[in-house]
Design an enzyme around this catalytic site. Structure first.
Site, mmCIF file in Angstrom:
data_model
loop_
_atom_site.group_PDB
_atom_site.id
_atom_site.type_symbol
_atom_site.label_atom_id
_atom_site.label_comp_id
_atom_site.label_asym_id
_atom_site.label_seq_id
_atom_site.Cartn_x
_atom_site.Cartn_y
_atom_site.Cartn_z
ATOM 1 N N GLY A 109 63.321 27.999 -25.151
ATOM 2 C CA GLY A 109 64.382 28.573 -24.524
ATOM 3 C C GLY A 109 64.907 29.972 -25.231
ATOM 4 N N ASP A 138 57.214 23.535 -32.802
ATOM 5 C CA ASP A 138 55.775 23.913 -32.130
ATOM 6 C C ASP A 138 55.562 22.642 -30.883
ATOM 7 O OD1 ASP A 138 53.430 24.139 -31.088
ATOM 8 O OD2 ASP A 138 52.563 25.073 -32.883
ATOM 9 N N PHE A 193 47.381 33.341 -20.061
ATOM 10 C CA PHE A 193 46.802 34.546 -20.165
ATOM 11 C C PHE A 193 46.057 34.517 -18.863
ATOM 12 C CE2 PHE A 193 45.005 32.058 -23.789
ATOM 13 C CZ PHE A 193 43.535 31.811 -23.242
ATOM 14 N N TYR A 242 50.956 27.711 -8.234
ATOM 15 C CA TYR A 242 49.377 27.458 -8.587
ATOM 16 C C TYR A 242 49.110 26.089 -8.873
ATOM 17 C CZ TYR A 242 49.453 29.900 -12.798
ATOM 18 O OH TYR A 242 49.944 30.242 -14.321
ATOM 19 N N LYS A 289 49.611 22.912 -15.384
ATOM 20 C CA LYS A 289 50.716 22.960 -14.607
ATOM 21 C C LYS A 289 50.675 21.818 -13.571
ATOM 22 C CE LYS A 289 53.498 26.382 -16.253
ATOM 23 N NZ LYS A 289 54.723 26.149 -16.713
ATOM 24 N N PRO A 335 58.286 28.397 -9.649
ATOM 25 C CA PRO A 335 58.516 29.888 -9.619
ATOM 26 C C PRO A 335 57.399 30.685 -9.129
ATOM 27 C CG PRO A 335 59.011 29.189 -11.831
ATOM 28 C CD PRO A 335 57.990 28.192 -11.256
ATOM 29 N N GLY A 336 57.591 31.653 -8.481
ATOM 30 C CA GLY A 336 56.740 32.816 -8.198
ATOM 31 C C GLY A 336 56.855 33.754 -9.041
ATOM 32 N N ARG A 355 51.180 39.503 -20.852
ATOM 33 C CA ARG A 355 49.924 38.601 -20.964
ATOM 34 C C ARG A 355 49.233 38.463 -19.647
ATOM 35 N NH1 ARG A 355 53.484 36.193 -24.337
ATOM 36 N NH2 ARG A 355 52.645 35.945 -26.541
HETATM 37 C C1 HXC Z 1 40.927 34.822 -23.667
HETATM 38 C C2 HXC Z 1 42.304 34.162 -25.216
HETATM 39 C C3 HXC Z 1 43.184 35.032 -24.879
HETATM 40 C C4 HXC Z 1 42.901 35.830 -23.843
HETATM 41 C C5 HXC Z 1 43.901 34.173 -26.512
HETATM 42 N N1 HXC Z 1 42.852 33.656 -26.486
HETATM 43 N N2 HXC Z 1 44.316 34.938 -25.558
HETATM 44 N N3 HXC Z 1 41.158 33.894 -24.765
HETATM 45 N N4 HXC Z 1 41.750 35.864 -23.259
HETATM 46 N N5 HXC Z 1 43.925 36.717 -23.214
HETATM 47 C C6 HXC Z 1 42.038 32.507 -27.128
HETATM 48 C C7 HXC Z 1 42.017 33.045 -28.397
HETATM 49 O O1 HXC Z 1 40.745 33.972 -28.764
HETATM 50 C C8 HXC Z 1 41.776 31.565 -29.156
HETATM 51 O O2 HXC Z 1 40.391 31.249 -29.124
HETATM 52 C C9 HXC Z 1 42.619 30.923 -28.492
HETATM 53 O O3 HXC Z 1 42.833 31.424 -27.149
HETATM 54 C C10 HXC Z 1 43.683 30.437 -29.322
HETATM 55 O O4 HXC Z 1 44.431 31.801 -29.348
HETATM 56 P P1 HXC Z 1 45.676 31.950 -30.540
HETATM 57 O O5 HXC Z 1 46.184 33.486 -30.448
HETATM 58 O O6 HXC Z 1 45.137 31.583 -31.976
HETATM 59 O O7 HXC Z 1 46.642 30.844 -30.296
HETATM 60 P P2 HXC Z 1 48.210 30.837 -30.247
HETATM 61 O O8 HXC Z 1 48.601 31.692 -31.268
HETATM 62 O O9 HXC Z 1 48.694 29.452 -30.171
HETATM 63 O O10 HXC Z 1 48.687 31.600 -28.864
HETATM 64 C C11 HXC Z 1 48.630 30.604 -27.598
HETATM 65 C C12 HXC Z 1 48.624 31.666 -26.556
HETATM 66 C C13 HXC Z 1 49.455 32.821 -26.433
HETATM 67 C C14 HXC Z 1 48.777 30.509 -25.145
HETATM 68 C C15 HXC Z 1 47.344 31.964 -26.511
HETATM 69 O O11 HXC Z 1 49.351 33.626 -25.398
HETATM 70 C C16 HXC Z 1 51.237 32.222 -26.536
HETATM 71 O O12 HXC Z 1 51.476 31.904 -27.654
HETATM 72 N N6 HXC Z 1 51.610 32.540 -25.497
HETATM 73 C C17 HXC Z 1 53.235 31.968 -25.329
HETATM 74 C C18 HXC Z 1 53.834 32.809 -24.494
HETATM 75 C C19 HXC Z 1 53.260 32.748 -22.939
HETATM 76 O O13 HXC Z 1 51.964 32.693 -22.938
HETATM 77 N N7 HXC Z 1 54.218 33.160 -22.405
HETATM 78 C C20 HXC Z 1 53.834 33.176 -20.701
HETATM 79 C C21 HXC Z 1 53.692 31.921 -19.865
HETATM 80 S S1 HXC Z 1 53.952 32.466 -18.199
HETATM 81 P P3 HXC Z 1 39.228 31.577 -30.312
HETATM 82 O O14 HXC Z 1 38.136 30.686 -29.710
HETATM 83 O O15 HXC Z 1 38.885 33.092 -30.356
HETATM 84 O O16 HXC Z 1 39.795 30.986 -31.378
HETATM 85 C C22 HXC Z 1 53.509 31.052 -17.406
HETATM 86 C C23 HXC Z 1 53.820 31.187 -16.031
HETATM 87 C C24 HXC Z 1 52.882 31.728 -14.905
HETATM 88 O O17 HXC Z 1 52.644 30.243 -17.802
HETATM 89 C C25 HXC Z 1 53.262 31.913 -13.676
HETATM 90 C C26 HXC Z 1 53.186 33.533 -13.653
HETATM 91 C C27 HXC Z 1 53.319 33.991 -12.227
#
Ligand code: HXC
Length: 280
Positions: A17, A67, A98, A148, A163, A189-190, A200
């Site tokens: 949140g 977490d 991502f 999706y 999801k 949501p879209g 990201r």
């Molecule tokens: C490939 C990736 C990557 C990328 C991370 N990794 N980003 N691999 N491409 N872009 C890999 C890393 O190399 C690592 O693997 C593993 O994922 C874990 O990464 P960490 O950074 O150590 O993990 P962490 O710090 O826990 O981060 C989690 C996360 C990060 C998911 C990777 O993006 C995050 O915290 N996101 C939270 C916020 C977020 O994403 N919000 C958007 C949600 S939107 P290795 O093997 O190298 O160790 C959504 C809705 C979609 O979901 C709808 C849209 C239209």
């Protein structure tokens, strides 16, 4: 759109949140009189959000660092919340995602997304559900999924898998727990631009415009539009809505689905006139 006291007296947990859509939902629920607990991994972000939203003067909010990938942290958070009274509403909003070619992903990348979205939502839902059922307390769960979740999508495969699982949980538990006072629904949501998701998920900044142009309404969604839907689905007046997933995407996913939809891009008014004339 609603009476100011729509959610008065309701105690809510919004996971994730502190930012993005979760923050917008929190703000709306507070404006409607709720007490909202937000959780996330970054304490400074949570504290800032609570400080900023409380100043607006409606409802109330607090934060707990958690977490949601860690079941012990989720259980400790829920126990701390319940010490001050039962929750009424859970919003599974926290997400990780991502865009990447799927063959490039490590198992840790898959685990990171599934851990936050699928496992985190399950831990929070089960933790609340067990407490609600044991006490005979009514509860509502709203999960933020995505379109999706039902179509699948290239380049976000762990997110699509996770999801889809959350949607399956929603529909399954709506039946299993519905007769015992617990409703579960979802929102798909879209495109709703947020800092976290957009930086990201949009591989190049210039591609962001594509989300607007490919949408039948030629624009992205507004957070207030989504927050109003989120308020309705958890309020007591929505008591008969259970196991539903409401899409709010301007028609985006259908645009990609209909076999002849592409004609809208390729045919001008003159082209259509010519086609009609040729058929006479
Ligand atoms: C490939 C990736 C990557 C990328 C991370 N990794 N980003 N691999 N491409 N872009 C890999 C890393 O190399 C690592 O693997 C593993 O994922 C874990 O990464 P960490 O950074 O150590 O993990 P962490 O710090 O826990 O981060 C989690 C996360 C990060 C998911 C990777 O993006 C995050 O915290 N996101 C939270 C916020 C977020 O994403 N919000 C958007 C949600 S939107 P290795 O093997 O190298 O160790 C959504 C809705 C979609 O979901 C709808 C849209 C239209």
């Amino acid at each position: 759109m609603f009476k100011d006291d729509l959610l008065a007296g309701k105690r809510v947990l919004v996971t994730g949140g502190g930012t993005g859509i979760g923050r917008s939902i929190t703000q709306r629920y507070m404006a409607l009189g709720a007490h909202v607990v937000i959780c996330g991994r970054r304490e400074e972000v949570l504290a800032k959000t609570v400080a900023e939203l409380v100043v607006l003067g409606r409802g109330s909010a607090e934060f707990i660092r958690c977490d949601i990938r860690d079941p012990d942290q989720v259980d400790a958070m829920l126990s701390a919340i319940w010490e001050n009274g039962a929750l009424d509403i859970l919003v599974n909003n926290a997400a990780g995602n991502f865009t990447a070619p799927t063959e490039s992903l490590s198992h840790r990348a898959v685990d990171a997304v599934l851990g936050i979205v699928l496992h985190g939502s399950a831990y929070a839902t089960l933790g609340c559900g067990k407490r609600w059922l044991a006490a005979g307390h009514a509860g509502t769960v709203l999960s933020i999924v995505t379109t999706y979740a039902f179509t699948g999508s290239a380049f976000v495969v762990p997110s699509a898998m996770a999801k889809a699982g959350v949607l399956a949980m929603t529909r399954s538990l709506a039946v299993e727990w519905g007769g015992r006072g617990i409703r579960l629904n979802a929102i798909a949501p879209g495109p709703f631009p947020t800092e976290g998701a957009w930086e990201r998920l949009v591989p190049k900044p210039e591609l962001a415009k594509e989300f607007e142009e490919k949408n039948p309404l030629r624009r992205a969604g507004r957070h207030d539009e989504l927050a109003d839907l989120a308020a309705y689905l958890v309020c007591d007046q929505a008591a008969y809505i259970n196991g539903e997933c409401v899409t709010i995407d301007g028609g985006e996913w259908l645009q990609g689905a209909g076999q002849f939809n592409f004609l809208g891009r390729l045919m001008s008014a003159k082209d259509w006139q010519d086609v009609k004339a040729a058929r006479k």
